[in-house]
Design a protein around this motif. Structure first.
Motif, PDB file in Angstrom:
ATOM      1  N   PHE A 176     -52.245  22.714 -94.537  1.00 60.51           N
ATOM      2  CA  PHE A 176     -53.292  21.821 -95.186  1.00 60.51           C
ATOM      3  C   PHE A 176     -54.729  22.321 -94.789  1.00 60.51           C
ATOM      4  CE2 PHE A 176     -55.834  18.141 -95.347  1.00 60.51           C
ATOM      5  CZ  PHE A 176     -55.553  17.593 -96.635  1.00 60.51           C
ATOM      6  N   THR A 177     -54.805  22.375 -93.457  1.00 58.08           N
ATOM      7  CA  THR A 177     -56.067  22.364 -92.727  1.00 58.08           C
ATOM      8  C   THR A 177     -56.475  24.014 -92.873  1.00 58.08           C
ATOM      9  OG1 THR A 177     -55.073  22.970 -90.579  1.00 58.08           O
ATOM     10  CG2 THR A 177     -55.550  20.632 -91.138  1.00 58.08           C
TER      11      THR A 177
ATOM     12  N   SER B 289     -58.349  13.520 -93.586  1.00 54.76           N
ATOM     13  CA  SER B 289     -58.238  14.193 -94.704  1.00 54.76           C
ATOM     14  C   SER B 289     -56.755  14.419 -95.339  1.00 54.76           C
ATOM     15  CB  SER B 289     -58.872  15.624 -94.965  1.00 54.76           C
ATOM     16  OG  SER B 289     -60.546  15.510 -94.599  1.00 54.76           O
ATOM     17  N   TRP B 290     -56.044  14.603 -94.451  1.00 49.53           N
ATOM     18  CA  TRP B 290     -54.608  15.043 -94.490  1.00 49.53           C
ATOM     19  C   TRP B 290     -53.876  13.627 -95.035  1.00 49.53           C
ATOM     20  CZ3 TRP B 290     -50.114  14.216 -91.196  1.00 49.53           C
ATOM     21  CH2 TRP B 290     -48.999  14.598 -91.611  1.00 49.53           C
ATOM     22  N   SER B 291     -54.126  12.584 -94.064  1.00 45.61           N
ATOM     23  CA  SER B 291     -53.595  11.189 -94.467  1.00 45.61           C
ATOM     24  C   SER B 291     -54.062  10.696 -95.676  1.00 45.61           C
ATOM     25  CB  SER B 291     -53.851  10.248 -93.434  1.00 45.61           C
ATOM     26  OG  SER B 291     -53.639  10.827 -92.118  1.00 45.61           O
ATOM     27  N   SER B 292     -55.117  10.965 -95.959  1.00 44.41           N
ATOM     28  CA  SER B 292     -55.720  10.465 -97.444  1.00 44.41           C
ATOM     29  C   SER B 292     -55.215  11.169 -98.474  1.00 44.41           C
ATOM     30  CB  SER B 292     -57.056  10.734 -97.496  1.00 44.41           C
ATOM     31  OG  SER B 292     -57.837  10.260 -98.899  1.00 44.41           O
ATOM     32  N   ASP B 293     -54.934  12.562 -98.399  1.00 47.83           N
ATOM     33  CA  ASP B 293     -54.029  13.202 -99.603  1.00 47.83           C
ATOM     34  C   ASP B 293     -52.748  12.781 -99.665  1.00 47.83           C
ATOM     35  OD1 ASP B 293     -54.197  15.583-101.180  1.00 47.83           O
ATOM     36  OD2 ASP B 293     -52.145  15.993 -99.864  1.00 47.83           O
TER      37      ASP B 293
ATOM     38  N   ARG C 175     -51.727   9.616 -98.952  1.00 49.15           N
ATOM     39  CA  ARG C 175     -51.703   8.121 -99.666  1.00 49.15           C
ATOM     40  C   ARG C 175     -51.915   8.511-101.219  1.00 49.15           C
ATOM     41  NH1 ARG C 175     -49.949   3.765 -98.940  1.00 49.15           N
ATOM     42  NH2 ARG C 175     -52.103   2.512 -99.277  1.00 49.15           N
ATOM     43  N   ASP C 176     -52.804   9.442-101.541  1.00 49.05           N
ATOM     44  CA  ASP C 176     -53.152   9.746-102.959  1.00 49.05           C
ATOM     45  C   ASP C 176     -51.822  10.381-103.678  1.00 49.05           C
ATOM     46  OD1 ASP C 176     -55.714   8.985-102.684  1.00 49.05           O
ATOM     47  OD2 ASP C 176     -56.590  11.029-102.371  1.00 49.05           O
ATOM     48  N   ARG C 177     -51.049  11.048-103.137  1.00 51.29           N
ATOM     49  CA  ARG C 177     -49.655  11.243-103.379  1.00 51.29           C
ATOM     50  C   ARG C 177     -48.481  10.470-103.422  1.00 51.29           C
ATOM     51  NH1 ARG C 177     -47.601  16.120-100.842  1.00 51.29           N
ATOM     52  NH2 ARG C 177     -49.308  15.868 -99.121  1.00 51.29           N
TER      53      ARG C 177
END
Length: 336
Positions: free
Chosen positions: A32-33, A47-51, A53-55
């Motif tokens: 991811f990074t 950013s990864w955690s937010s992604d 949550r979005d999923r």
């Protein structure tokens, strides 16, 4: 780094599957990074955690992921392993801890399950089991090949409820796990269920416990199934829930089958296989069993865990209230 972290986990006694899952998680985060661990930043984690949550990932899932990454960062930043010094010599930078209290999910609630998840009522239990029996009868009458699997599934769900078993405990049962209870000879060889694959403490072996038979109908279900189970022949081995191909029903498959039966029986979709365990606790308490006995039956170390499982009905609570009020009223009259 991953090889060393895996070795550390093995030294701690973690299960092979846990080690694999942790390694896979680190690789997914690195993908991811687009960076190696010595270049990760706290912003990458956010950013990864937010992604996630979005999923639609649950907060408990994300917290578990973050906890694994925190452990990995603790390992690569520990001076005892020398990764920081090595990275500085080769790349001019070094790994840092990216998981902090201020950018990770906090564990603030004692119970994090969805409020919709609950024990089945007695009527719902009967509705589920009636459907399972109807499915067996229909398969037998039609002469279809699946009649044996239908009988197995019906017995499996009933035993899960009758002994308050977790999915893995249920799936790993063997025919040798049932014994006589000298204090309950009426149950014959089905007086005790020896659970050998209970929930393990991290880094430890599965915990064992003995679950006493409390529901008078359970031995009949077991004995009937043990007779029918002989139709599998030698491929069954000692497994309680074999398949026609010589395998054994997995915890995941048991969960999927329960969902199939639940939907067909017209029960709410939020109910899952583990709800039968909640139902077991609730109904024993409603029937007047001592809370400590129930705690021992389900293998909880703390009574608070058992209390979280229970969802006693309003009828039970009203009866308990009425009995207490009558007792208090009687006592107060004697004091005057």
């Amino acid at each position: 780094m991953l090889t060393g972290w895996r070795a550390q986990g093995q030294s701690r006694g973690l299960a092979a599957l846990s080690l694999k899952n942790r390694g896979d998680l680190v690789r997914r985060f690195m993908s991811f990074t687009g960076e190696y661990p010595w270049a990760w930043t706290a912003e990458d984690l956010e950013s990864w955690s937010s992604d996630l949550r979005d999923r639609g990932r649950a907060l408990t899932t994300i917290r578990g992921y973050q906890a694994a990454l925190r452990k990995y960062c603790e390992y690569v930043t520990d001076p005892a392993y020398g990764w920081g010094e090595l990275c500085w010599e080769r790349f001019g930078t070094h790994p840092v801890q990216i998981c902090h209290e201020w950018n990770t999910v906090a564990h603030v609630a004692e119970v994090e399950a969805s409020p919709a998840v609950r024990p089945l009522t007695r009527d719902e239990i009967e509705q589920l089991f009636d459907y399972a029996d109807e499915r067996v009868a229909a398969a037998c009458q039609s002469g279809r090949k699946g009649w044996l699997a239908a009988w197995r599934d019906s017995a499996m769900f009933k035993i899960a409820y009758a002994y308050g078993l977790r999915r893995r405990e249920l799936a790993r049962l063997e025919t040798v796990d049932f014994y006589r209870n000298p204090k309950a000879p009426e149950f014959d060889r089905c007086g005790v269920c020896h659970v050998r694959w209970g929930k393990a403490v991290r880094g430890g072996h599965p915990r064992r416990r003995s679950v006493l038979t409390t529901m008078p109908w359970a031995p009949q279900v077991l004995q009937e199934w043990l007779e029918i189970r002989a139709e599998y022949g030698d491929v069954a081995g000692r497994w309680m829930w074999p398949t026609e191909r010589g395998a054994v029903v997995s915890p995941a498959h048991a969960g999927r089958r329960f969902a199939e039966y639940r939907d067909a029986a017209g029960l709410p979709s939020e109910l899952h296989l583990h709800c039968l365990r909640h139902s077991y606790v609730t109904h024993l308490l409603e029937d007047g069993f001592d809370p400590f006995f129930v705690q021992q039956q389900v293998g909880h170390r703390w009574g608070g865990s058992t209390a979280l499982y229970s969802g006693v009905s309003s009828d039970f609570k009203n009866k308990a209230l009425r009995a207490s009020l009558d007792q208090l009223a009687g006592g107060s009259m004697e004091g005057f």
